[in-house]
Write a protein that holds these residues in place. Sequence first.
Motif, PDB file in Angstrom:
ATOM      1  N   THR A 161       0.815  -1.216   0.000  1.00 33.42           N
ATOM      2  CA  THR A 161       0.000   0.000   0.000  1.00 33.42           C
ATOM      3  C   THR A 161       0.853   1.272   0.000  1.00 33.42           C
ATOM      4  O   THR A 161       0.465   2.285  -0.569  1.00 33.42           O
ATOM      5  CB  THR A 161      -0.925   0.009   1.231  1.00 33.42           C
ATOM      6  OG1 THR A 161      -0.116  -0.186   2.410  1.00 33.42           O
ATOM      7  CG2 THR A 161      -1.944  -1.120   1.140  1.00 33.42           C
ATOM      8  N   ASP A 237       0.174   3.021  -9.690  1.00 31.34           N
ATOM      9  CA  ASP A 237      -1.225   2.636  -9.862  1.00 31.34           C
ATOM     10  C   ASP A 237      -1.783   2.077  -8.563  1.00 31.34           C
ATOM     11  O   ASP A 237      -2.956   2.252  -8.257  1.00 31.34           O
ATOM     12  CB  ASP A 237      -1.341   1.570 -10.963  1.00 31.34           C
ATOM     13  CG  ASP A 237      -1.232   2.188 -12.345  1.00 31.34           C
ATOM     14  OD1 ASP A 237      -1.433   3.410 -12.466  1.00 31.34           O
ATOM     15  OD2 ASP A 237      -0.935   1.458 -13.304  1.00 31.34           O
ATOM     16  N   SER A 238      -0.931   1.413  -7.786  1.00 35.27           N
ATOM     17  CA  SER A 238      -1.439   0.639  -6.657  1.00 35.27           C
ATOM     18  C   SER A 238      -0.883   1.055  -5.297  1.00 35.27           C
ATOM     19  O   SER A 238      -1.147   0.389  -4.299  1.00 35.27           O
ATOM     20  CB  SER A 238      -1.092  -0.840  -6.878  1.00 35.27           C
ATOM     21  OG  SER A 238       0.320  -0.967  -6.967  1.00 35.27           O
ATOM     22  N   ALA A 239      -0.114   2.131  -5.226  1.00 36.68           N
ATOM     23  CA  ALA A 239       0.503   2.514  -3.948  1.00 36.68           C
ATOM     24  C   ALA A 239       0.984   3.960  -4.027  1.00 36.68           C
ATOM     25  O   ALA A 239       0.988   4.567  -5.107  1.00 36.68           O
ATOM     26  CB  ALA A 239       1.680   1.584  -3.628  1.00 36.68           C
ATOM     27  N   VAL A 240       1.366   4.489  -2.877  1.00 34.61           N
ATOM     28  CA  VAL A 240       2.062   5.775  -2.841  1.00 34.61           C
ATOM     29  C   VAL A 240       3.351   5.569  -2.051  1.00 34.61           C
ATOM     30  O   VAL A 240       3.516   4.562  -1.356  1.00 34.61           O
ATOM     31  CB  VAL A 240       1.227   6.898  -2.183  1.00 34.61           C
ATOM     32  CG1 VAL A 240       0.002   7.237  -3.023  1.00 34.61           C
ATOM     33  CG2 VAL A 240       0.832   6.524  -0.758  1.00 34.61           C
TER      34      VAL A 240
END
Lengths: 375, 375
Positions: A161, A237-240
């Motif tokens: 995440t 796309d799926s995390a920071v």
Amino acid sequence: MTTARLAATGDLATFRRPARLGAIGLGGWGQALATAYASSPALVLHGCHSRDEGRRAAFAERFSCRSYPSQQELLADPEVDGVIVAVPNDRHADVVVAAAAAGKHVFVEKPLAVTVADLVRIRRAVEATGVVLACGHTARRLAGIRQLKREVDGQSIGTVTSVEAVYGNDRGLIIEPDDWRADPAQCPGGPLTQIGIHHIDNLQYLLGPVRRVCALGRSPRPEVGNQLQVATVLEWDSAVGYLGVDWCTPGTFRIEVHGTGGRLRYELDYAWWGDSAHTDDHAILTRTVPVSGGGPTAGTASSVTEVVPLAVGNHLLEEIEEFARAIAGGPPVEVGLDAAEAAAAVLLAAVRSLSDGRAVDVASVTATIRAAASS
Amino acid sequence: MTTARLAATGDLATFRRPARLGAIGLGGWGQALATAYASSPALVLHGCHSRDEGRRAAFAERFSCRSYPSQQELLADPEVDGVIVAVPNDRHADVVVAAAAAGKHVFVEKPLAVTVADLVRIRRAVEATGVVLACGHTARRLAGIRQLKREVDGQSIGTVTSVEAVYGNDRGLIIEPDDWRADPAQCPGGPLTQIGIHHIDNLQYLLGPVRRVCALGRSPRPEVGNQLQVATVLEWDSAVGYLGVDWCTPGTFRIEVHGTGGRLRYELDYAWWGDSAHTDDHAILTRTVPVSGGGPTAGTASSVTEVVPLAVGNHLLEEIEEFARAIAGGPPVEVGLDAAEAAAAVLLAAVRSLSDGRAVDVASVTATIRAAASS
């Protein structure tokens, strides 16, 4: 030939003969690299070149290789299959282009280049000649980063995440104003270019392409005129995540990965970074996951942290041997033109963000490079 | 009166009598607070109010206090000196304004408010009436954060150059779409508002006012409609840093501070966060500094990490006792209107950055609040 000394297992049957390599750029890092690879059975260190005559002579003597007074002479030697380039960043493109034109394969230090124009020249030269290009993103070869990749792919902490990567050393406290690292044109964003690029590659290796970045930086030494601390946020796309680089603090190198089921933390004793045979001995990877019943009240979870065992490798030796094997007909290099350019594109997006004060799409940088290279 | 139970030493001679307090907002956190302070000799828990009748009755019975069917009745009671407000963020301003108008002092949970308009209303109400306002930035009272402050001020790691603060829990994995925390209007930036605000205060406590921020966020659950991960870079006059908040990972709470002479790392076992009498027992602070001779070659430095001993306090009890003492004529509260507004201003700047995709000056937010409040 002592095959046991090859850092990675390869199909030795595909080797025509050990690649003959020339070293270009014989400063501190050029020497650290040679220390790691010079006695590898996968290659022959054939010769060297530096503009500095004394450095050239010392290197040739220490590593028992030929000294070429000019880069041109080294590149013209038909005995040389490829070159290992450790010159300042803004000279990478010139050397890569000249080497490719001479039909020599190229291992070039990170970052691949620090301007769009240089990245375009490199792509054109490599695509036109078909030489092997490898880039020195050695950090992903650290045992702990390899294990992080396995943990992330195997979802040992669930879905990733968020992530933090931090890299610091004291370079900014000691460099002189005339050092090339103090020049924003040669080393944009200071430590972002010079050490941050390692974590950019690590993070894209672990999590895929960065989509967007925003960076803030500081220039605490007015006489140096370059940023010495840069803080960058990244979006996938799926995390920071975060990339922090600091040139005014004792050596530090770590990555922390958070997932839906726990977190991982990798940390290196930075003193051992350049001694690649022992780097992995001075690193630790931990995995923290919740355990039910460990909290203060019934049913609440506390957490438990375990040390994850790490293999021991030799990141510098591995990258050069892989390059040598690729030249000799072995498998393609892991970090070639596309991956190195992708790291440089994130770097340039962050540098643009530093001056614009806004988030920058990495795809816009990549599109510019690709359009120019194919026109 | 058992003076030994006062969390901090104060001049008891200045106490006229223990302050009589009313609790407004009796959800999970209102109860956690009351558990910490209810039996303090520094105050009397006089009564409570919640819109929820059952919750009100249960709280009154558990803590042996009066139950007020309406907020108005609680605020009209001349026996009540002040209120402890733990209602959702978007109701803070209404309750603070009503309490101040009734001449009641106010302890309000963090964040002080989440809109400029509410911050303006609060400032006007507090300035017009002169009531004591305290805000629940309890995290700076953790023993480890107090020690970090001493280390930073005492330059145990030289001059601070960069910092990372990370706070995560699994709230975002379990909240329902109709939860107020899922609403960007009530909880802008999701975890940035709800947990990130603690680290914003911690960081300003440690390093002074944040000058500029840039944030990127993700909304991985479309049905929730709020960010669940936010990555923010921060700029000070003298440092840069990161605030990472993640609502999709097991509880994690840490700060890492880098300086010219070393680094500090504070980490808490988040499970113990709400059990304030034991939180400090489940935390660790380490200091890492270079040691000469420890590196791989002569003259190079490695580093040594030491655990820094921590005192044990009770962060929730301390903040409420301090509020009660301030009411009773003791010293002013530590986190009053200015500090709480300063934290909210950084929050709102980050929220604006999230939507604008650019770095935002915190001073621009503060100037807007101050201009409106004084007009």
